[in-house]
Design an enzyme around this catalytic site. Structure first.
Site, short mmCIF file in Angstrom:
data_model
loop_
_atom_site.label_atom_id
_atom_site.label_comp_id
_atom_site.label_asym_id
_atom_site.label_seq_id
_atom_site.Cartn_x
_atom_site.Cartn_y
_atom_site.Cartn_z
N ARG A 28 0.82 -1.22 0.00
CA ARG A 28 0.00 0.00 0.00
C ARG A 28 0.85 1.26 0.00
O ARG A 28 0.47 2.27 0.59
CB ARG A 28 -0.93 0.04 1.21
CG ARG A 28 -2.01 -1.01 1.19
CD ARG A 28 -3.22 -0.49 0.44
NE ARG A 28 -4.09 -1.61 0.08
CZ ARG A 28 -5.20 -1.94 0.74
NH1 ARG A 28 -5.57 -1.23 1.76
NH2 ARG A 28 -5.92 -2.95 0.33
N ARG A 32 -3.46 6.61 0.71
CA ARG A 32 -3.99 7.78 1.42
C ARG A 32 -3.02 8.53 2.32
O ARG A 32 -3.23 9.70 2.61
CB ARG A 32 -5.22 7.36 2.24
CG ARG A 32 -6.41 7.10 1.37
CD ARG A 32 -7.51 6.41 2.12
NE ARG A 32 -7.14 5.03 2.39
CZ ARG A 32 -7.97 4.14 2.94
NH1 ARG A 32 -9.18 4.50 3.30
NH2 ARG A 32 -7.58 2.89 3.13
N ARG A 41 -7.14 12.23 -5.57
CA ARG A 41 -8.43 11.63 -5.25
C ARG A 41 -9.55 12.66 -5.34
O ARG A 41 -10.70 12.31 -5.63
CB ARG A 41 -8.38 11.02 -3.85
CG ARG A 41 -9.49 10.06 -3.58
CD ARG A 41 -9.30 9.33 -2.28
NE ARG A 41 -9.08 10.25 -1.17
CZ ARG A 41 -9.07 9.89 0.11
NH1 ARG A 41 -9.25 8.63 0.43
NH2 ARG A 41 -8.87 10.77 1.06
N ASP A 78 -6.71 -3.20 -7.54
CA ASP A 78 -7.29 -3.86 -6.37
C ASP A 78 -7.50 -5.33 -6.70
O ASP A 78 -7.57 -5.70 -7.88
CB ASP A 78 -8.62 -3.21 -5.97
CG ASP A 78 -8.98 -3.55 -4.53
OD1 ASP A 78 -8.54 -2.82 -3.61
OD2 ASP A 78 -9.67 -4.56 -4.29
N TYR A 155 -15.17 -11.97 -0.48
CA TYR A 155 -15.85 -10.72 -0.87
C TYR A 155 -17.11 -10.99 -1.68
O TYR A 155 -18.15 -10.37 -1.46
CB TYR A 155 -14.90 -9.82 -1.68
CG TYR A 155 -13.96 -9.03 -0.80
CD1 TYR A 155 -14.45 -8.01 0.02
CD2 TYR A 155 -12.61 -9.31 -0.75
CE1 TYR A 155 -13.60 -7.30 0.86
CE2 TYR A 155 -11.75 -8.60 0.07
CZ TYR A 155 -12.26 -7.60 0.87
OH TYR A 155 -11.43 -6.89 1.70
#
Ligand code: CP3
Length: 352
Positions: A28, A32, A41, A78, A155
């Protein structure tokens, strides 16, 4: 493909060469905690746009490369990205993660899945990976990644992230035949997708079975391990030289079983002491990890000590320095910078 000293460090470590310092990257590492990412973003609020519009995904993937020159540059994407190509519509929601439009719960839905044709459903991946290779050249290694069947199924069956995995475990323990059919189809698609990423320029593939640590060891051997093995075997048949990394979150009770997956490199998280992981996995298995991402909230001295400690415990050769899981969104950017600087100045002779 022979081993060449002009190859980037991560590739050489992944092939087992003994080096002067371990290569370093961060899971990652694009995301963010970086201001550049948060700014972008605002312009592209949809995760799918950020990861599927090639110019944007290329820019995001390269943000940490430009800021810190890590030894690995991972494709910004992803694990759920290939699902629409199988006929499973999804979105990635802010702060929540993947959301599946119509969770799969019936045999009919499993039967209706399409085989993945990556050239058709994932053309942007080729543009992105080619651009990343072009940009980093021999200075870094481009990593591709895929989600493992169990984690993707979690998921798709649950419909979103879960704390208890009640719906998929209900299916596993009451209708295992249907779940196995679904896992088999996912394994087929994931192997196809990983091969496509390699053909497009990915030099290493990391398989994320993030939620396989939610299974008991016995159930891991039934619902996760065989499909990890299937994916790795199928990749190896056509791409025998591409190093393969496996990650399972919360894997302390599973390390020895993970070693049976066919992976070249096992990601170790911080719940295991790196010296213990080495002892349990044996000298032939390469390892990646394993700092607690929370360490990056500490002082520079603290971060440095933990890096040295990890590198010392991992010993010479076959170690890729990394966190044990993704960098946390509230991590100070300057601490990430310090982590990379310190890691890149390391000399194994000095910390030994
Ligand atoms: O490492 C990288 O820099 C590559 C980017 C990457 C993302 N997802 C981008 C992303 C990778 C490797 C993934 C894989 C992934 N996605 C996994 C396996 C890794 C792991 O964490 O175990 C899993 C389980 C997912 C599913 C998923 N997608 C989750 C749990 C989330 C986070 C939810 C949240 O907001 O905390 C996502 C969304 C996502 N994927 C984000 C990023 C950077 C955060 C959303 C955003 O930045 O807008």
């Amino acid at each position: 493909m022979g081993v060449s000293s002009s190859d980037p460090l991560l590739l050489r470590a992944a092939r087992g060469e003994v080096l002067d310092r371990p290569p370093v990257w961060m899971m990652r590492q694009a995301g963010r905690y970086m201001k550049a990412y948060r700014d972008l973003r605002e312009k592209y609020p949809s995760f799918r746009d950020r990861s599927e519009i090639p110019e944007v995904a290329i820019e995001v993937s390269l943000q940490p490369w430009k800021a810190f020159q890590p030894d690995g540059v991972i494709l910004f994407s992803d694990i759920v990205t290939p699902l629409p190509g199988l006929g499973i519509e999804m979105d990635v929601a802010e702060g929540k993660g993947p959301i599946i439009a119509a969770p799969i719960r019936t045999q009919q839905q499993v039967d209706n899945l399409r085989p993945l044709e990556p050239e058709e459903s994932l053309p942007f991946i080729k543009t992105i990976l080619q651009a990343l290779r072009q940009e980093v050249g021999n200075k870094s290694t481009v990593l591709g990644f895929v989600g493992a069947p169990w984690t993707l199924a979690a998921y798709v069956v649950e419909g979103k992230g879960s704390k208890t995995y009640s719906i998929i475990k209900n299916m596993a323990f009451t209708d295992p035949t249907m779940l196995h059919q679904f896992l088999g189809k996912l394994a087929e698609a994931i192997a196809t997708y990983a091969r496509y990423q390699i053909d497009c320029g990915a030099q290493v593939i990391q398989l994320f079975d993030s939620w396989a640590g939610q299974l008991s060891p016995q159930d891991y051997e039934t619902f996760a391990l065989p499909y990890q093995q299937q994916v790795f075997q199928q990749i190896r048949q056509t791409h025998p030289d591409t190093p393969l990394i496996l990650l399972v979150s919360g894997s302390a009770g599973l390390l020895e079983r993970m070693a049976k997956s066919g992976a070249d490199i096992i990601t170790v998280d911080w719940t295991v002491d790196m010296a213990d992981a080495r002892a349990r996995l044996g000298t032939n298995m390469k390892v990646q990890g394993n700092l607690d991402p929370g360490v990056l909230f500490g002082s520079q001295e603290f971060i440095r000590d933990r890096i040295y400690d990890t590198v010392r415990k991992a010993g010479h050769g076959g170690h890729i320095l990394n966190l044990g899981h993704g960098v946390l969104p509230s991590t100070p950017e300057e601490n990430v910078e310090f982590f990379f600087e310190t890691a890149k100045q390391l000399s194994l002779a000095a910390v030994a």
